[in-house]
Design a protein around this motif. Structure first.
Motif, PDB file in Angstrom:
ATOM      1  N   ALA A  28       0.834  -1.202   0.000  1.00  9.69           N
ATOM      2  CA  ALA A  28       0.000   0.000   0.000  1.00  9.69           C
ATOM      3  C   ALA A  28       0.869   1.252   0.000  1.00  9.69           C
ATOM      4  O   ALA A  28       0.569   2.232  -0.702  1.00  9.69           O
ATOM      5  N   GLN A  29       1.960   1.232   0.764  1.00 17.01           N
ATOM      6  CA  GLN A  29       2.872   2.378   0.813  1.00 17.01           C
ATOM      7  C   GLN A  29       3.529   2.592  -0.559  1.00 17.01           C
ATOM      8  O   GLN A  29       3.607   3.732  -1.035  1.00 17.01           O
ATOM      9  N   ILE A  30       3.952   1.533  -1.187  1.00 19.74           N
ATOM     10  CA  ILE A  30       4.590   1.637  -2.506  1.00 19.74           C
ATOM     11  C   ILE A  30       3.587   2.139  -3.539  1.00 19.74           C
ATOM     12  O   ILE A  30       3.922   2.952  -4.404  1.00 19.74           O
ATOM     13  N   GLU A  31       2.346   1.680  -3.436  1.00 19.32           N
ATOM     14  CA  GLU A  31       1.315   2.148  -4.358  1.00 19.32           C
ATOM     15  C   GLU A  31       1.075   3.649  -4.205  1.00 19.32           C
ATOM     16  O   GLU A  31       0.948   4.378  -5.199  1.00 19.32           O
ATOM     17  N   THR A  32       1.062   4.128  -2.968  1.00 17.62           N
ATOM     18  CA  THR A  32       0.901   5.561  -2.717  1.00 17.62           C
ATOM     19  C   THR A  32       2.082   6.340  -3.289  1.00 17.62           C
ATOM     20  O   THR A  32       1.901   7.381  -3.923  1.00 17.62           O
ATOM     21  N   GLU A  33       3.290   5.826  -3.068  1.00 19.60           N
ATOM     22  CA  GLU A  33       4.483   6.474  -3.618  1.00 19.60           C
ATOM     23  C   GLU A  33       4.442   6.478  -5.140  1.00 19.60           C
ATOM     24  O   GLU A  33       4.821   7.475  -5.777  1.00 19.60           O
ATOM     25  N   ALA A  34       3.992   5.377  -5.735  1.00 19.33           N
ATOM     26  CA  ALA A  34       3.911   5.297  -7.200  1.00 19.33           C
ATOM     27  C   ALA A  34       2.948   6.347  -7.739  1.00 19.33           C
ATOM     28  O   ALA A  34       3.236   7.002  -8.749  1.00 19.33           O
ATOM     29  N   ARG A  35       1.798   6.511  -7.078  1.00 21.34           N
ATOM     30  CA  ARG A  35       0.848   7.537  -7.509  1.00 21.34           C
ATOM     31  C   ARG A  35       1.474   8.924  -7.420  1.00 21.34           C
ATOM     32  O   ARG A  35       1.292   9.760  -8.310  1.00 21.34           O
ATOM     33  N   ALA A  36       2.213   9.175  -6.330  1.00 23.80           N
ATOM     34  CA  ALA A  36       2.870  10.480  -6.168  1.00 23.80           C
ATOM     35  C   ALA A  36       3.889  10.702  -7.291  1.00 23.80           C
ATOM     36  O   ALA A  36       3.959  11.797  -7.867  1.00 23.80           O
TER      37      ALA A  36
END
Length: 151
Positions: A28-36
């Motif tokens: 979930a953290q990586i997905e948030t970073e990817a969106r950013a």
């Protein structure tokens, strides 16, 4: 003995469950970073497009319609070195110039209209963009491409 084996298996299950939860949180953290990063990339693409348009406009203004090249090879060169370097020899007759568009570095047939990101090299045509993962100019990894429209 059976109880001991059962407890070991339960401990393994509990450990695997904890690890699964950790991995889910990390995903979930990586997905948030990817969106950013995607949002940053989109902003940079807009910036690159704007800069390319400004650059193209400056070239058109500076050369009265395009990048200038003489229609005939210059005389007076010996072994590929021009002898005359003064202002008069650099004069280009405005009635004899050609507009040269950048060519695709892959197929070399079509005009380069795609800006490779993040390096911002204008080196690909729209057709070759999908099959290239590395910028052919600087060999950096190409994350995406932005099509540039000339006005």
């Amino acid at each position: 003995m059976r109880v001991k084996c059962l407890r070991e298996k339960e401990a393994e299950i509990e450990k695997a469950t904890r690890r699964h939860a950790e991995l889910e949180a990390r995903a979930a953290q990586i997905e948030t970073e990817a969106r950013a990063w995607q949002m940053r990339a989109a902003a940079r693409e807009v910036e690159a497009t704007s800069l390319q348009a400004q650059l193209q406009q400056a070239v058109v203004i500076a050369h009265g319609g395009g990048i200038i090249t003489t229609a005939e090879p210059q005389s007076g060169s010996v072994d590929g070195v021009d002898e005359a370097e003064d202002a008069e020899s650099a004069y280009v007759d405005p009635d004899r110039y050609e507009i040269i568009e950048p060519r695709c570095r892959i197929c070399r047939r079509r005009s380069a209209t795609v800006l490779a990101l993040p390096c911002r090299h204008l080196v690909l045509c729209k057709e070759c963009d999908g099959s290239v993962r590395i910028c052919p100019l600087c060999l950096s990894t190409k994350n995406s491409g932005v099509e540039v429209f000339y006005s």
